[in-house]
Design a protein around this motif. Structure first.
Motif, short mmCIF file in Angstrom:
data_model
loop_
_atom_site.label_atom_id
_atom_site.label_comp_id
_atom_site.label_asym_id
_atom_site.label_seq_id
_atom_site.Cartn_x
_atom_site.Cartn_y
_atom_site.Cartn_z
N UNK A 23 0.84 -1.20 0.00
CA UNK A 23 0.00 0.00 0.00
C UNK A 23 0.87 1.25 0.00
N UNK A 24 1.89 1.27 0.86
CA UNK A 24 2.73 2.47 0.95
C UNK A 24 3.45 2.74 -0.37
N UNK A 25 4.00 1.72 -0.98
CA UNK A 25 4.66 1.92 -2.28
C UNK A 25 3.66 2.41 -3.31
N UNK A 26 2.47 1.84 -3.31
CA UNK A 26 1.44 2.24 -4.28
C UNK A 26 0.99 3.67 -4.05
N UNK A 27 0.95 4.11 -2.79
CA UNK A 27 0.64 5.51 -2.50
C UNK A 27 1.71 6.41 -3.09
N UNK A 28 2.96 6.07 -2.86
CA UNK A 28 4.07 6.89 -3.35
C UNK A 28 4.10 6.95 -4.87
N UNK A 29 3.74 5.85 -5.51
CA UNK A 29 3.79 5.77 -6.97
C UNK A 29 2.50 6.23 -7.64
N UNK A 30 1.49 6.55 -6.85
CA UNK A 30 0.22 7.02 -7.42
C UNK A 30 -0.51 5.96 -8.22
N UNK A 31 -0.42 4.70 -7.79
CA UNK A 31 -1.06 3.61 -8.52
C UNK A 31 -2.41 3.28 -7.89
N UNK A 32 -3.47 3.83 -8.46
CA UNK A 32 -4.82 3.64 -7.92
C UNK A 32 -5.25 2.18 -7.98
N UNK A 33 -4.90 1.48 -9.05
CA UNK A 33 -5.29 0.07 -9.18
C UNK A 33 -4.71 -0.75 -8.04
N UNK A 34 -3.38 -0.66 -7.84
CA UNK A 34 -2.72 -1.45 -6.79
C UNK A 34 -3.15 -1.00 -5.41
N UNK A 35 -3.31 0.29 -5.21
CA UNK A 35 -3.75 0.80 -3.92
C UNK A 35 -5.11 0.24 -3.56
N UNK A 36 -6.04 0.29 -4.47
CA UNK A 36 -7.39 -0.24 -4.26
C UNK A 36 -7.34 -1.73 -3.93
N UNK A 37 -6.59 -2.48 -4.69
CA UNK A 37 -6.50 -3.92 -4.49
C UNK A 37 -5.86 -4.27 -3.14
N UNK A 38 -4.76 -3.63 -2.82
CA UNK A 38 -4.05 -3.98 -1.58
C UNK A 38 -4.75 -3.45 -0.33
N UNK A 39 -5.50 -2.39 -0.44
CA UNK A 39 -6.33 -1.96 0.68
C UNK A 39 -7.37 -3.04 1.01
N UNK A 40 -8.00 -3.58 -0.02
CA UNK A 40 -9.00 -4.64 0.19
C UNK A 40 -8.37 -5.88 0.81
N UNK A 41 -7.20 -6.26 0.32
CA UNK A 41 -6.53 -7.45 0.85
C UNK A 41 -6.09 -7.20 2.30
N UNK A 42 -5.61 -6.00 2.59
CA UNK A 42 -5.19 -5.67 3.96
C UNK A 42 -6.36 -5.81 4.92
N UNK A 43 -7.53 -5.35 4.51
CA UNK A 43 -8.72 -5.49 5.36
C UNK A 43 -9.04 -6.96 5.59
N UNK A 44 -8.87 -7.78 4.56
CA UNK A 44 -9.11 -9.22 4.71
C UNK A 44 -8.15 -9.83 5.73
N UNK A 45 -6.96 -9.27 5.84
CA UNK A 45 -5.95 -9.76 6.79
C UNK A 45 -6.06 -9.08 8.15
N UNK A 46 -7.12 -8.32 8.35
CA UNK A 46 -7.39 -7.74 9.65
C UNK A 46 -6.75 -6.40 9.95
N UNK A 47 -6.18 -5.75 8.97
CA UNK A 47 -5.62 -4.41 9.20
C UNK A 47 -6.80 -3.45 9.33
N UNK A 48 -6.85 -2.74 10.44
CA UNK A 48 -8.02 -1.89 10.69
C UNK A 48 -7.93 -0.55 9.95
N UNK A 49 -9.08 0.09 9.84
CA UNK A 49 -9.18 1.35 9.09
C UNK A 49 -8.32 2.46 9.69
#
Length: 134
Positions: A23-49
């Motif tokens: 997520x952090x790399x995707x934020x720095x690189x401005x990659x909306x696709x990867x950011x969206x995908x990895x945010x969803x996966x992070x939530x699945x792994x229990x990372x809170x909002x």
């Protein structure tokens, strides 16, 4: 790249940390696709909002939000992702070495490298968040 990503994540052994790094790399690189995908996966792994919301400002968020190991991984992620000053600073690398053994560090660096490659591919192709074909 998919295989390298899977091996790197598995070798890191902490799925939540792997997603924070991506997520952090995707934020720095401005990659909306990867950011969206990895945010969803992070939530699945229990990372809170709360943690997800503060990830972009992890340094300022304090030790209560991100532990020392996570902070070392995030610092390394930023240093590898933004190589404008040349090499990864020694202090960043040395801090990572304190928190990751040789194998885990190799997997972390591989994960950072592959997400940066994915980001560059998706940004170049202008792949939007949620796209299923690319």
């Amino acid at each position: 790249m998919r295989s390298l990503s899977a091996v790197a994540k598995r070798g890191l052994g902490d799925p939540a940390l792997a997603e924070l790094v991506q997520i952090r790399a995707s934020q720095l690189n401005g990659c909306a696709f990867c950011l969206d995908m990895h945010l969803a996966i992070a939530r699945e792994h229990g990372v809170d909002e709360h943690r997800l919301g503060l990830l972009a400002v992890w340094r300022e968020a304090g030790d209560e939000v991100f532990d020392d190991r996570e902070r070392a991984a995030l610092a390394l992620t930023e240093a590898v992702t933004v190589l404008t000053d040349g090499f990864v600073p020694d202090e960043v690398y040395e801090t990572a070495v304190k928190h990751f053994d040789d194998a885990a560090l190799a997997h972390l660096v591989a994960l950072i490298t592959v997400i940066n490659s994915w980001n560059r591919l998706m940004v170049t192709r202008r792949i939007p968040p949620g796209a299923t074909e690319w």
